[in-house]
Write a protein that holds these residues in place. Structure first.
Motif, PDB file in Angstrom:
ATOM      1  N   PRO A 364       0.752  -1.195   0.102  1.00  0.00           N
ATOM      2  CA  PRO A 364      -0.015  -0.059  -0.034  1.00  0.00           C
ATOM      3  C   PRO A 364       1.058   1.231  -0.113  1.00  0.00           C
ATOM      4  O   PRO A 364       2.091   1.151   0.490  1.00  0.00           O
ATOM      5  CB  PRO A 364      -0.791  -0.088   1.267  1.00  0.00           C
ATOM      6  N   ARG A 365       0.273   2.335  -0.612  1.00  0.00           N
ATOM      7  CA  ARG A 365       0.921   3.650  -0.663  1.00  0.00           C
ATOM      8  C   ARG A 365      -0.065   4.523  -0.321  1.00  0.00           C
ATOM      9  O   ARG A 365      -0.444   5.318  -1.165  1.00  0.00           O
ATOM     10  CB  ARG A 365       1.658   3.829  -2.045  1.00  0.00           C
ATOM     11  N   PRO A 366      -0.636   4.851   0.983  1.00  0.00           N
ATOM     12  CA  PRO A 366      -1.562   5.437   1.262  1.00  0.00           C
ATOM     13  C   PRO A 366      -0.979   7.231   1.150  1.00  0.00           C
ATOM     14  O   PRO A 366       0.176   7.348   1.180  1.00  0.00           O
ATOM     15  CB  PRO A 366      -1.921   5.489   2.763  1.00  0.00           C
ATOM     16  N   PRO A 367      -1.843   8.083   0.941  1.00  0.00           N
ATOM     17  CA  PRO A 367      -1.600   9.483   0.987  1.00  0.00           C
ATOM     18  C   PRO A 367      -0.813   9.821   2.253  1.00  0.00           C
ATOM     19  O   PRO A 367      -1.218   9.229   3.304  1.00  0.00           O
ATOM     20  CB  PRO A 367      -2.955  10.219   0.566  1.00  0.00           C
ATOM     21  N   LEU A 368      -0.082  11.052   2.447  1.00  0.00           N
ATOM     22  CA  LEU A 368       0.602  11.258   3.591  1.00  0.00           C
ATOM     23  C   LEU A 368       0.460  12.709   3.727  1.00  0.00           C
ATOM     24  O   LEU A 368       0.211  13.316   2.676  1.00  0.00           O
ATOM     25  CB  LEU A 368       2.118  10.920   3.574  1.00  0.00           C
ATOM     26  N   LEU A 369       0.676  13.252   4.884  1.00  0.00           N
ATOM     27  CA  LEU A 369       0.874  14.754   5.289  1.00  0.00           C
ATOM     28  C   LEU A 369       2.267  14.779   4.446  1.00  0.00           C
ATOM     29  O   LEU A 369       3.215  14.242   4.671  1.00  0.00           O
ATOM     30  CB  LEU A 369       0.984  14.957   6.637  1.00  0.00           C
ATOM     31  N   CYS A 370       2.503  16.064   4.070  1.00  0.00           N
ATOM     32  CA  CYS A 370       3.838  16.376   3.151  1.00  0.00           C
ATOM     33  C   CYS A 370       4.963  16.415   4.362  1.00  0.00           C
ATOM     34  O   CYS A 370       4.696  16.416   5.393  1.00  0.00           O
ATOM     35  CB  CYS A 370       3.624  17.733   2.444  1.00  0.00           C
ATOM     36  N   ALA A 371       6.177  16.492   3.763  1.00  0.00           N
ATOM     37  CA  ALA A 371       7.270  16.663   4.468  1.00  0.00           C
ATOM     38  C   ALA A 371       7.281  17.928   5.075  1.00  0.00           C
ATOM     39  O   ALA A 371       6.943  19.047   4.255  1.00  0.00           O
ATOM     40  CB  ALA A 371       8.725  16.723   3.633  1.00  0.00           C
ATOM     41  N   GLY A 372       7.263  18.272   6.370  1.00  0.00           N
ATOM     42  CA  GLY A 372       7.274  19.622   6.857  1.00  0.00           C
ATOM     43  C   GLY A 372       5.858  20.044   7.268  1.00  0.00           C
ATOM     44  O   GLY A 372       5.798  21.563   7.444  1.00  0.00           O
ATOM     45  N   CYS A 373       4.786  19.453   6.923  1.00  0.00           N
ATOM     46  CA  CYS A 373       3.582  19.857   7.089  1.00  0.00           C
ATOM     47  C   CYS A 373       3.297  20.411   8.712  1.00  0.00           C
ATOM     48  O   CYS A 373       3.788  19.591   9.486  1.00  0.00           O
ATOM     49  CB  CYS A 373       2.604  18.606   7.009  1.00  0.00           C
ATOM     50  N   PRO A 374       2.860  21.611   8.886  1.00  0.00           N
ATOM     51  CA  PRO A 374       2.832  22.035  10.021  1.00  0.00           C
ATOM     52  C   PRO A 374       1.742  21.560  11.039  1.00  0.00           C
ATOM     53  O   PRO A 374       1.473  21.706  12.142  1.00  0.00           O
ATOM     54  CB  PRO A 374       2.560  23.641   9.784  1.00  0.00           C
ATOM     55  N   HIS A 375       0.824  20.802  10.231  1.00  0.00           N
ATOM     56  CA  HIS A 375      -0.283  20.058  11.117  1.00  0.00           C
ATOM     57  C   HIS A 375       0.292  18.843  12.007  1.00  0.00           C
ATOM     58  O   HIS A 375      -0.197  18.380  12.962  1.00  0.00           O
ATOM     59  CB  HIS A 375      -1.210  19.299  10.313  1.00  0.00           C
TER      60      HIS A 375
END
Lengths: 618, 311
Positions: A364-375
Motif C-alpha cells: 500500500p502507498r496511502p497519501p501522507l501529510l507532506c514533509a514539513g507539514c505544520p499540522h
C-alpha cells in the motif's frame, strides 16, 4: 409546448460581445470541469460563486480565467453562501452560477429548497459534482435524489462536450421554466479530459428586477400558492423533455435495451455496442412516456445507473419489469468491468476468458501529510496528551491513521467544535476533549459552533490549524488569506480578534514547528476551564509558495535506531541500509526534506542536523 | 487542428491507415507513479499528439488525495472514437511506470497477450513501509525483481531511468526518458514527439528534455526484452542478517527511582507503558514491546533498563 421553442440551440450561438475572449481552435481538450465553466461562460453567466471541494474545485478556477468584465467569479466562505450569492444575482436579473461538491449541496440545501419555490429571474444553474467510489470525500451520496426532493431538473452529461452543451442549455431551461437547474457531474467526468467543440459567448441583456413579493418573499401564505406552481412546472418540464436534446434513443438489438445515464453510458457503449440504448441526459423529471415506449420496443430492459436506483424505481412505478441493481452495484464507481460482469450475470453477455493470475503484489502507498507539514506537531502532542480528538475535513484528516493516529472522529465540514461540545456535555469522557479544525473549514462553518461552545460554557480546547490556505483541494484562497479568487488583495480576517470577539478567554498563537512549546501550550489550554483556542501558526508548505529550507541529514554513526523520528510520518524519512544492534537506522531524503527540524527536535541522540552544519559522515 | 509538415502527416497515415483505424478499438496507455513524478506530463504529451493527428482522446485522472505522496495514475485512450474514460483491466497496450512498485500495482491492467511494460526501476520507499520497530525488520516494499516480471508480461523494458536522467544532468527528466521509451511503442512519427515536447516543457529545460527523450528511445532500441533479467534493480536488502543484534529483556522499571514524570509513557511508540495508581511507570504489554529502548534513553532518572540477555 410552444414556449419550449424559445430555447436557444445549444451550440454555435449568434455571439454578441466576444471582446477580450481568447481565440480558441475548433476542438480543444478540456477537463469536464473546464467544459462546465466554458458552458456557463458561453451562456453569458455574470456572477458565479463556489467553495472549493474535490472533484468540483476546477470549475470555479477555470471560470476565473475568463475576462473579469464578462463574469464576476468568487470563492465564498461556504456552499450556502455561494448559492445565496448566485440567487441574489439571479434576482437582480443576470445569469448566475454556483458550483460545489455533492456534500456541499447539503450545506446549500436550505437555500435550494426555498429558491425552488421562488424560481428565477436571470437563469440560475448549480453544478454539483458527486464522488462515486469516494476518491476524496466522506460519503458517496447521489445528488440525483435532490431532484425529486427540490423538484429541480437534474441534467447529467456523460462527457466534456455534453458538460459544455448541457450547462449552456441549463440556463435556457432555468429561465424558460422559472426554476433553478442542477448540472450533475461525477469525479470521472469532472477529471477526464476530452475534445470539445466550443461556441461563442451569447450573453442575454440583464433583466429588470421583478418586484413581486408573492413570488419572491416566502412567507407561508405565498409559499402555499407557489407549491402549486411547482407541480405545474414539473408537468411542463416533463412534456418538453420528450423531444429535448437531453434524451437520445439509439436503436439497436430488439432483444434487449439499456436505459442509462452519465458516464455509465460510456461504459455501456464499450461493452454492449449493439444494444438498444435510451440515454437519459436528465434524471429529474423523467420522460416516462418515452421510457415506456422504449421498454415496449425491446424484449428485456436493463437500467444501468451509477449509485442509487433513481431511474429503475421510476420505471417500476410504470409497472414495467426491469433489472438494474440486481446486477449492477449500488455502491462505488462503475467501470467497463462492472458493466461487463453485470451483463454476464444477467445472461446477456457470455463470460470472456479469465485473465491469467499474475501473482505479483505491491504494497500500500496511502497519501501522507507532506514533509514539513505544520499540522504534524499538533497531532503528535495530542496523541501524547491522550486527548479525545474531534477532527474535521482537510489534509489533517490523514492524522487519523498511523503513525500520528490522533483523531477519534471525523464527520463533515465544520462539525468538530460542536461535536467536542457534545462530548464534553455528555460527561462520559475523562480524557481532555479537543476539536481540531483548519482555517478554511473554520471560516466555512466553524464559527457558529465556537460561539455555541462559549455560550454554553463548554470545557473544550479548539486547535485551529491555521496554514492560511485551503490546502486539501490544491491551495485555494479564502477570507483568511487576504486574496480573492482572481488574486486581488482584499481584507484578511484576523482569526485571533474574531475568536476573542466570540468570547473565548484563552487564545494563543504558537509556532507549529516548536514541539516543546506546542506541548506546553496545549497542556495549558486543556487546563483552562472553559473554551480555549490554540492557533497553530505556520503556512502550508505547498501553497501559495512551495517552502524549501536547507535539508537535514542523519549522522549515521550517532543514530541509535530508536526511530522516534519515524513517529512523525514524514515522507522524507525512511530506513537506511545501516543497522544498530540489529535495528534499522534512519535516513533523510534531502530532495524531499524542507528543513522543518521536527525530526531534529525528537531525536534522542542529537543525530540529526542541517546539512551545511553536519560533520561529514563516513 | 495544428499539423506538422506534410511529410510527417503522410508518415503518420502510412503507419496506420484511417480506414483500418476506424475499425480498431482504442489504444490504451496507462501511466502510473507517485505524486510529483510527472505522470500528468507524459499523458499531456500523448493527448496533444492525438489532437494534432485529429484522433479522439480521453485522459482521466483523479485529483485530491493523490498529490499527498500517494499513488498517481492517468488513463489515456485514443482512437477514432473513445467512450469509456478508463482502461478496462487487462486492456492496457502500454503500462508506463515511473516507480517500480507502482508498476507492479497496476500490472493487472496490462494486456496479457500483447502489452508492453515500460518501467523506471527506481524505488520510492514510503514511510508506511518502514513501520516495524523489531530488530531485523525489513520494509514491506514489493520484492518482485525485473527478471520475475519480465517472465510474466509479453514485453518488459525496465531500467533505472532516474539514474540515467541524473547522469544526463537532470534527475527530474526521468519521465522524459520513459516518454522516449514509450515513443517506440506508439505509432507517431518521431518529429511529432519532439515538437510536442518542445511545446509542453518549460523553455529552459527543452534541451535537457530532448536529450532525455533520445536516451530513452535509444535504450529501447539497444535492449531485448527477453534479456531483461540482466537489468536487475537494486532490490532493498531483504537481509535476514541481524548484524550486531543484541537480545534484550523488556524494560525493567526501578519503582523507587521513578518520579512519575510520564515521559516514557508519552513517548513509547508502541504504547505499551502506563502509569499505575502509585504514579509509577509500568509495562502493560511485554509482547508489544520491540525493545527499541526509547524509554530507557529518555528516562531522566535512569529508572529504566533493558538488560542484555547474552551477558
Amino acid at each position: 409546448m410552444s414556449k419550449a421553442a424559445n430555447i436557444r440551440p445549444v451550440t454555435g450561438g449568434a455571439g454578441e460581445s466576444n471582446a477580450g475572449a481568447v481565440r480558441r481552435p475548433a476542438r480543444e481538450s478540456m477537463m469536464g470541469n473546464e467544459a462546465i465553466a466554458r458552458g456557463a461562460w458561453e451562456a453569458g453567466v455574470r456572477v458565479a460563486a463556489a467553495y472549493p471541494g474535490t472533484p468540483s474545485t476546477e470549475i470555479m478556477e477555470s471560470l476565473a480565467t475568463y475576462p473579469a468584465a464578462d463574469v464576476h467569479a468568487q470563492w465564498s466562505t461556504n456552499e450556502k453562501v455561494a448559492l445565496d450569492v448566485a440567487i441574489g444575482a439571479a434576482f437582480a436579473g443576470v445569469r448566475a452560477f454556483a458550483s460545489m461538491k455533492h456534500v456541499g449541496l447539503n450545506v446549500a440545501a436550505d437555500s435550494l429548497m426555498s429558491q425552488t419555490y421562488i424560481g428565477v429571474n436571470g437563469g440560475l444553474v448549480i453544478a454539483v459534482c458527486d464522488d462515486p467510489g469516494i476518491h476524496s470525500s466522506q460519503n458517496e451520496q447521489d445528488t440525483r435524489l435532490f431532484g425529486a426532493l427540490a423538484m429541480v431538473p437534474i441534467l447529467e452529461p456523460s462527457d466534456a462536450q455534453e458538460a459544455l452543451d448541457f450547462t449552456r442549455l441549463a440556463f435556457s431551461i432555468s429561465e424558460e421554466f422559472d426554476t433553478p437547474v442542477i448540472v450533475r457531474s461525477t469525479t470521472r467526468l469532472s477529471h477526464t479530459r476530452s475534445l470539445v467543440r466550443t461556441g461563442e459567448r451569447d450573453a442575454p441583456a440583464p433583466r429588470e428586477f421583478i418586484e413581486n413579493p408573492a413570488k419572491n418573499v416566502m412567507i407561508p401564505g405565498h409559499a402555499r400558492v407557489r407549491h402549486h406552481a411547482l407541480l405545474e412546472r414539473e408537468r411542463k418540464l416533463t412534456a418538453w423533455l420528450a423531444d429535448s436534446p437531453l434524451i437520445r434513443w439509439e436503436k439497436g438489438s430488439a432483444e434487449y435495451g439499456i436505459i442509462t445515464q452519465a458516464t455509465a453510458y460510456t461504459y455501456v457503449k464499450e461493452v454492449a455496442p449493439d444494444a438498444s440504448i435510451l440515454k437519459l441526459g436528465v434524471s429529474w423529471p423523467l420522460p416516462l412516456e418515452q421510457i415506456r415506449e422504449f421498454c415496449n420496443s425491446v424484449q428485456r430492459v436493463l437500467v444501468i445507473e451509477e449509485l442509487e436506483p433513481v431511474i429503475e424505481n421510476a420505471v417500476r412505478t410504470l409497472g414495467i419489469a426491469v433489472d438494474g441493481k440486481r446486477f449492477f452495484p449500488r455502491t462505488g464507481e462503475f467501470s467497463v468491468e462492472t458493466i461487463r460482469q453485470g451483463l454476464e450475470q444477467a445472461g446477456i453477455l457470455k463470460p470472456g476468458p479469465a485473465l491469467p493470475e499474475l501473482a505479483i503484489k505491491s504494497m500500500p502507498r496511502p497519501p501522507l501529510l507532506c514533509a514539513g507539514c505544520p499540522h504534524t506537531t499538533a497531532y503528535l502532542a495530542l496523541r501524547s496528551l491522550d486527548a479525545r480528538v474531534a477532527g474535521d475535513i482537510g489534509c489533517y484528516t490523514l492524522a487519523a491513521v498511523e503513525p500520528l493516529k490522533a483523531i477519534d472522529t471525523t464527520v463533515c465540514m465544520g462539525s468538530s467544535i460542536a461535536i467536542a461540545l457534545g462530548m464534553a456535555k455528555a460527561g462520559t469522557q475523562e480524557r481532555p476533549i479537543v476539536a481540531t479544525i483548519g482555517d478554511s473549514t473554520f471560516l466555512h462553518s466553524g464559527i457558529p459552533p465556537l460561539i455555541d461552545a462559549v455560550y454554553n460554557q463548554a470545557d473544550i480546547t479548539v486547535v485551529l490549524l491555521d496554514n492560511r490556505i485551503t490546502a486539501m483541494t490544491g491551495g485555494q484562497d479564502h477570507p483568511g488569506t487576504g486574496r480573492t479568487l482572481r488574486g486581488e488583495a482584499t481584507h484578511r480576517v484576523d482569526m485571533e480578534t474574531m475568536i476573542r470577539a466570540a468570547g473565548v478567554q484563552w487564545v494563543r498563537k504558537i509556532d507549529s514547528y516548536n514541539i516543546a512549546s506546542v506541548h506546553q501550550a496545549l497542556r495549558e489550554a486543556i487546563r483552562h476551564k472553559g473554551v480555549s483556542v490554540l492557533i497553530m501558526d505556520r503556512p502550508c508548505v505547498l501553497d501559495p509558495v512551495k517552502i524549501k529550507g536547507p535539508p537535514l541529514r542523519v549522522r549515521a554513526e550517532a543514530c541509535n535506531a530508536c526511530q522516534a523520528c519515524m513517529n512523525l510520518g514524514c515522507p522524507a524519512l525512511s530506513w537506511s541500509e545501516e543497522r544498530h544492534e540489529g535495528y534499522n537506522k534512519v535516513k533523510i531524503d534531502e530532495a524531499a526534506c524542507i528543513g522543518c527540524t521536527l525530526c531534529m527536535q525528537v531525536c534522542t541522540t542529537d543525530a540529526i542536523g542541517i546539512v551545511a552544519e553536519a560533520p561529514a559522515t563516513a | 487542428m495544428t499539423t506538422g509538415t506534410p511529410k510527417e502527416v503522410i508518415t503518420a497515415a502510412a503507419l496506420t491507415a484511417p480506414s483500418a483505424r476506424a475499425q480498431e478499438r482504442p489504444t490504451n496507455v496507462l501511466i502510473v507513479g507517485v505524486g510529483g513524478q510527472g505522470v500528468i506530463m507524459i499523458s499531456k504529451v500523448i493527448a496533444l499528439l492525438c489532437e494534432r493527428q485529429d484522433l479522439d482522446v480521453k485522459q482521466s485522472e483523479v485529483h485530491g488525495m493523490s498529490k499527498r505522496g500517494g499513488s498517481v495514475f492517468s488513463h489515456l485512450r485514443f482512437g477514432q472514437r473513445v467512450y469509456s474514460p478508463t482502461i478496462p483491466i487487462g486492456e492496457a497496450d502500454v503500462l508506463v511506470a515511473l516507480e517500480w512498485a507502482e508498476g507492479l500495482r497496476w500490472l493487472p491492467f496490462l494486456n496479457p497477450e500483447t502489452g508492453t511494460f515500460l518501467a523506471d526501476t527506481q524505488q520510492l520507499i514510503p514511510p508506511f513501509s518502514c513501520r516495524s520497530r523489531k530488530p531485523g525488520a525489513v520494509t514491506n516494499y514489493a520484492r518482485h525483481t525485473v527478471a520475475e516480471v519480465a517472465g510474466k508480461v509479453p514485453n518488459c523494458f525496465a531500467t533505472d531511468a532516474s539514474r540515467m536522467a541524473a547522469e544526463l544532468g537532470n534527475a527530474r527528466a526521468a519521465n522524459t526518458i520513459l516518454l522516449g521509451m514509450l515513443s517506440t511503442a506508439l505509432d507517431f512519427p518521431e518529429q511529432e514527439w519532439l515538437t510536442v515536447i518542445e511545446q509542453l516543457v518549460p523553455k529552459k529545460t527543452i534541451g535537457a528534455n530532448l536529450r532525455a527523450f533520445a536516451a530513452g528511445r535509444t535504450w529501447v532500441e539497444q535492449h531485448d526484452p527477453a534479456a531483461m533479467h540482466a537489468e536487475a534493480p537494486a532490490v532493498f536488502p531483504a537481509a535476514a542478517d541481524l548484524g550486531d543484534y543484541v537480545a534484550r529483556s523488556a524494560p525493567e522499571i526501578n519503582a523507587a527511582w521513578c518520579k512519575g514524570c510520564e515521559i516514557c509513557v508519552k513517548f513509547c511508540p508502541e504504547r505499551c507503558l502506563f502509569m499505575n495508581d502509585r504514579q509509577v511507570a509500568e509495562l502493560k504489554d511485554p509482547d508489544l514491546c520491540t525493545r527499541c529502548r526509547v524509554c530507557e534513553r529518555l528516562c531522566p532518572d535512569f529508572a529504566i533498563t533493558l538488560h542484555r540477555l547474552d551477558a
